[in-house]
Design an enzyme around this catalytic site. Sequence first.
Site, PDB file in Angstrom:
ATOM      1  N   LYS A  50      -6.225   3.675  10.106  1.00  0.00           N
ATOM      2  CA  LYS A  50      -5.105   2.858   9.621  1.00  0.00           C
ATOM      3  C   LYS A  50      -4.490   3.510   8.371  1.00  0.00           C
ATOM      4  CE  LYS A  50      -8.238   0.009   6.860  1.00  0.00           C
ATOM      5  NZ  LYS A  50      -9.134  -1.151   6.929  1.00  0.00           N
ATOM      6  N   ARG A 149     -11.298 -13.706   5.447  1.00  0.00           N
ATOM      7  CA  ARG A 149     -10.023 -13.000   5.514  1.00  0.00           C
ATOM      8  C   ARG A 149      -9.465 -13.285   6.905  1.00  0.00           C
ATOM      9  NH1 ARG A 149      -9.562  -6.581   4.218  1.00  0.00           N
ATOM     10  NH2 ARG A 149     -10.577  -6.483   6.248  1.00  0.00           N
ATOM     11  N   TYR A 280       5.404  10.605 -23.497  1.00  0.00           N
ATOM     12  CA  TYR A 280       5.967   9.268 -23.749  1.00  0.00           C
ATOM     13  C   TYR A 280       5.075   8.486 -24.689  1.00  0.00           C
ATOM     14  CZ  TYR A 280       9.377   9.564 -19.935  1.00  0.00           C
ATOM     15  OH  TYR A 280      10.408   9.899 -19.131  1.00  0.00           O
ATOM     16  N   MET A 328       6.150  10.185 -14.362  1.00  0.00           N
ATOM     17  CA  MET A 328       6.379   9.977 -12.935  1.00  0.00           C
ATOM     18  C   MET A 328       6.187  11.261 -12.126  1.00  0.00           C
ATOM     19  SD  MET A 328       9.655   8.301 -10.962  1.00  0.00           S
ATOM     20  CE  MET A 328       9.654   6.795 -11.932  1.00  0.00           C
TER      21      MET A 328
HETATM   22  C1  LIG Z   1     -10.576  -0.695   6.936  1.00  0.00           C
HETATM   23  C2  LIG Z   1     -11.596  -1.335   7.799  1.00  0.00           C
HETATM   24  C3  LIG Z   1     -12.774  -0.659   8.130  1.00  0.00           C
HETATM   25  C4  LIG Z   1     -13.157   0.681   7.540  1.00  0.00           C
HETATM   26  O1  LIG Z   1     -13.832   0.506   6.315  1.00  0.00           O
HETATM   27  P1  LIG Z   1     -14.453   1.761   5.508  1.00  0.00           P
HETATM   28  O2  LIG Z   1     -15.114   1.097   4.360  1.00  0.00           O
HETATM   29  O3  LIG Z   1     -13.307   2.614   5.114  1.00  0.00           O
HETATM   30  O4  LIG Z   1     -15.398   2.446   6.411  1.00  0.00           O
HETATM   31  C5  LIG Z   1     -13.629  -1.256   9.050  1.00  0.00           C
HETATM   32  N1  LIG Z   1     -13.350  -2.468   9.577  1.00  0.00           N
HETATM   33  C6  LIG Z   1     -12.235  -3.169   9.259  1.00  0.00           C
HETATM   34  C7  LIG Z   1     -11.999  -4.511   9.865  1.00  0.00           C
HETATM   35  C8  LIG Z   1     -11.330  -2.633   8.345  1.00  0.00           C
HETATM   36  O5  LIG Z   1     -10.234  -3.335   8.010  1.00  0.00           O
END
Ligand SMILES: *Cc1c(COP(=O)(O)O)cnc(C)c1O
Length: 388
Positions: A50, A149, A280, A328
């Site tokens: 993702k 969640r 800055y 930046m």
């Molecule tokens: C992002 C995610 C993972 C991966 O977690 P890591 O700690 O990066 O291994 C696994 N399961 C779900 C549901 C996630 O949202």
Amino acid sequence: MATHQGEPHRALPALTSAGILTIDLSAIQANWRSIKARLAAHVSAGAVIKADAYGLGAAHVGPALYRAGCREFFVASLVEAREARSYLPNDARIIVLGGAQSGEEGEFIERDLTPVLFSLPALDRWRQACRAAGGPHPSALKIDTGMHRLGLTPAEVDQLLLEPAYLQECGIGLVMSHLACADEPEHPLNQEQLHRFEATADRLRVHLPDVRLSLANSSGVFLGPQWHFDLVRTGAFLYGFHPQPLLADTLPTDLVQPVLQLDLPVRQVREVSHGGTVGYGADARIEPKTRLAVVAGGYADGLNRLLGRQAVGIVGEYSTRVIGRISMDLTIFDISELPAHEAPAWIQVLNRELTVNHLTQSSGALGYEVLTSLGRRYQRRYLGGESG
Ligand SMILES: *Cc1c(COP(=O)(O)O)cnc(C)c1O
């Protein structure tokens, strides 16, 4: 203006920062194999890609993991899943953690994408779509075991079990839940979530004898084999950072290989003969004759997150420090330690020794934030990643 010759005006992101981010795909493959080797033979190691594989480029990372043997990939949304379908072979299973939004179900079925269903209305819509398509299509059911969640509540599971045919009609092939505290092995919630998951899975399995189960993310793998079930979902570990920075020292050092190198070009080297302040806010004082290197790359490129308070840059055998506020697009290093005749062309802020783990240990940032904040302006170089 319309044209028949492609899209000549499509805006490409300008590579103005000119830093070079090197991503070692062979190291990502090795990390996947390292996870796989910790699992019993029947347990699959799924890859979470993702958010563009945590910012590293899912179109490169996904196929490299496929070539290493991975067949199950987790993405966040339909948009990410469409892309994944375009760069992964057809036998890769693509599981969409954010589920199918209302109206997307048809496309999920058409493209053979597996939605994670985490509410009763979503299950209803999926069942309708399956009926319309002439039979069940694979889906995953997510239950909430304490993170609060996403996931069905215990009461919703009870309701679902009043009509067990529902489960088959929806093609549920995977039951999953997510751990809230896997990076704190002593946290009591880990055991609680495990027990709730097992209890609910047992009830569902009465009606779905072949269903597979999945609970662990990267840290969950290290809680022990009871947490592995049939499929683990690893992200962090594949990308070379340890989600348990405090435990990283207790595990074999070759377990997770660093994946990233980041080189920033020096735009100007200058000596400030009278001393004064830098950057800055004028809140960093320097002595007369301090030598500074101004590099391309700033907080728009994730450098605040990346460097934290540690703020080290490597020039050959020398270690330099950031001075003044990171701006930046530019960051200033004090290079007074370097021999006077040396005017470095590059400063390295990540490499095999200066890893994301080191930076997060000292800065308190999360590896997740560091990677996903890297920004889009670096030139990216990918190494290795072939089959075998
Ligand atoms: C992002 C995610 C993972 C991966 O977690 P890591 O700690 O990066 O291994 C696994 N399961 C779900 C549901 C996630 O949202």
